[in-house]
Design a protein around this motif. Sequence first.
Motif, mmCIF file in Angstrom:
data_model
loop_
_atom_site.group_PDB
_atom_site.id
_atom_site.type_symbol
_atom_site.label_atom_id
_atom_site.label_comp_id
_atom_site.label_asym_id
_atom_site.label_seq_id
_atom_site.Cartn_x
_atom_site.Cartn_y
_atom_site.Cartn_z
ATOM 1 N N ILE A 52 -28.662 -13.485 27.109
ATOM 2 C CA ILE A 52 -29.353 -14.890 27.402
ATOM 3 C C ILE A 52 -28.551 -15.875 28.086
ATOM 4 O O ILE A 52 -29.530 -16.521 29.079
ATOM 5 C CB ILE A 52 -29.319 -15.238 25.935
ATOM 6 C CG1 ILE A 52 -30.337 -14.557 25.045
ATOM 7 C CG2 ILE A 52 -29.951 -16.779 25.921
ATOM 8 C CD1 ILE A 52 -30.194 -14.651 23.569
ATOM 9 N N GLU A 105 -26.836 -17.874 19.662
ATOM 10 C CA GLU A 105 -27.872 -17.490 20.797
ATOM 11 C C GLU A 105 -28.207 -19.145 21.485
ATOM 12 O O GLU A 105 -28.471 -18.897 22.600
ATOM 13 C CB GLU A 105 -28.851 -16.847 20.433
ATOM 14 C CG GLU A 105 -28.584 -15.382 19.972
ATOM 15 C CD GLU A 105 -29.833 -14.309 19.984
ATOM 16 O OE1 GLU A 105 -31.067 -14.871 20.493
ATOM 17 O OE2 GLU A 105 -29.751 -13.350 19.603
ATOM 18 N N THR A 164 -33.711 -8.496 22.621
ATOM 19 C CA THR A 164 -32.660 -8.532 21.836
ATOM 20 C C THR A 164 -32.626 -7.647 20.786
ATOM 21 O O THR A 164 -31.599 -7.125 20.248
ATOM 22 C CB THR A 164 -32.657 -9.890 20.963
ATOM 23 O OG1 THR A 164 -33.813 -9.937 20.148
ATOM 24 C CG2 THR A 164 -32.378 -11.354 21.961
ATOM 25 N N THR A 205 -36.812 -14.794 24.885
ATOM 26 C CA THR A 205 -36.189 -13.859 24.286
ATOM 27 C C THR A 205 -36.666 -13.362 22.856
ATOM 28 O O THR A 205 -37.362 -14.095 22.103
ATOM 29 C CB THR A 205 -34.707 -14.453 23.964
ATOM 30 O OG1 THR A 205 -34.701 -15.020 22.796
ATOM 31 C CG2 THR A 205 -34.061 -14.945 25.335
ATOM 32 N N ILE A 247 -33.987 -13.334 16.960
ATOM 33 C CA ILE A 247 -32.542 -13.233 17.149
ATOM 34 C C ILE A 247 -32.075 -12.142 16.612
ATOM 35 O O ILE A 247 -32.379 -11.420 15.985
ATOM 36 C CB ILE A 247 -31.764 -14.373 16.188
ATOM 37 C CG1 ILE A 247 -32.396 -15.811 16.532
ATOM 38 C CG2 ILE A 247 -30.536 -14.365 16.339
ATOM 39 C CD1 ILE A 247 -32.313 -16.145 18.026
ATOM 40 N N PRO A 304 -24.898 -9.125 18.563
ATOM 41 C CA PRO A 304 -24.868 -10.472 18.962
ATOM 42 C C PRO A 304 -24.150 -11.078 20.130
ATOM 43 O O PRO A 304 -24.729 -11.976 20.947
ATOM 44 C CB PRO A 304 -24.517 -11.200 17.732
ATOM 45 C CG PRO A 304 -24.814 -10.198 16.565
ATOM 46 C CD PRO A 304 -24.444 -8.883 17.108
ATOM 47 N N GLY A 355 -26.046 -12.741 23.562
ATOM 48 C CA GLY A 355 -25.427 -13.793 24.092
ATOM 49 C C GLY A 355 -25.248 -13.956 25.519
ATOM 50 O O GLY A 355 -25.720 -14.688 26.024
#
Length: 281
Positions: free
Chosen positions: A194, A38, A173, A152, A12, A187, A191
Motif C-alpha cells: 500500500i 494500513e 490485500t 485496495t 483490510i 498485514p 502495508g
Amino acid sequence: MLVYISADMEGIAGVTTLDQIVRGGSGYARAQALMTAEANAAIRGAFAGGASEVVISDSHGTMDNLLVDQLDPRARLVNGGPRPSCMAQGLSARATLAVFLGYHAAAGAPGVLSHTFSVNFTEMRINGRQTSEAEVNALYAASKAVPIGVLTGDDQICEVARKAFPGVITVETKHAVGWSAAESLHPERAGWAIEAAVESAVSETERFVAPLPPDELIVEVDFACTLGADYAASMPGSRRIRPNTLAYDAADVDRLLQAIMSWYYLAALSAQQVSAVAHRR
C-alpha cells in the motif's frame, strides 16, 4: 498537494468475518489495529510521494474505528457521523488525488463481506448497472474533478476498480474464498504494498484524469424487506418501481448521496422495528 484517503474496513488484510467488523465483536479491536496500520501505510506513501497535506476519512460503519492516538499525526482525520457525503466526507476540489483503502465488492456480487452501504440493501444500481460503494464515491470525486489513484481490497473489488477507474493502481490485500473467507496477505506485506502504491501514484499524479460524471443519475435500490422500502419511500422524490425496489432521479451527485443516505437511515429504522417486535415474541 492534498491527497484524500477514504478508509473502509472490509478490504483490510486479515479482516474476513462479521465478528471483526461489528463493534462489540471479539475480533473488532484487532481489526481496528489492522485498519489503522494500513491507513498509516497509505499516509506514509502519500507524503513520500510529495503530498503536503493528507485528509483521511474513517468510512466504516459508525465511522469512528481508526485508533486516533496511533494515526500518523501529519494527517487530518474526518470521523463520526452521520455526515452529508458519507464515505467521501472531506473530499474537496482542493484534492489532487483520492485513495480508497480497504474497500469491498457490491451487494449481490462475490467478494469478502460484500454489500453496498447497508445490509438492508440487497443491490444498488446506478443507471441500470450494479454499483459498489467505490463507484458511488468515485462519482462524488469526479464531481470535484478528483481522480482515483489507488484502491485496495480483495481481488473482486480490485477487478471492478481496474475497469471503472482509468489507470488506477490496485493492491489486492486478499483473495476472496467466500463471503466471510479469504486468503490474505500478511498485514506487514499489505502495508508495504500500500505504501509503495500510494507513493507511486502521488509522485505521478499527471497520469490520472477524473472522468466527467454522467448527465443522468438514476439510482435504484432493492431493499431486504418490504417494510424497509415502505419507510424509505417517504423520502420526497422516491419512486416505487417494485414492492422492494425504489428509484430516484438525482439532479447531481450531492443529491444522489443524500438519497442513498436517507434510504439507508430509514431502512435501518424499519429493521430496528422488526427486531424489536421479534424480541417481544
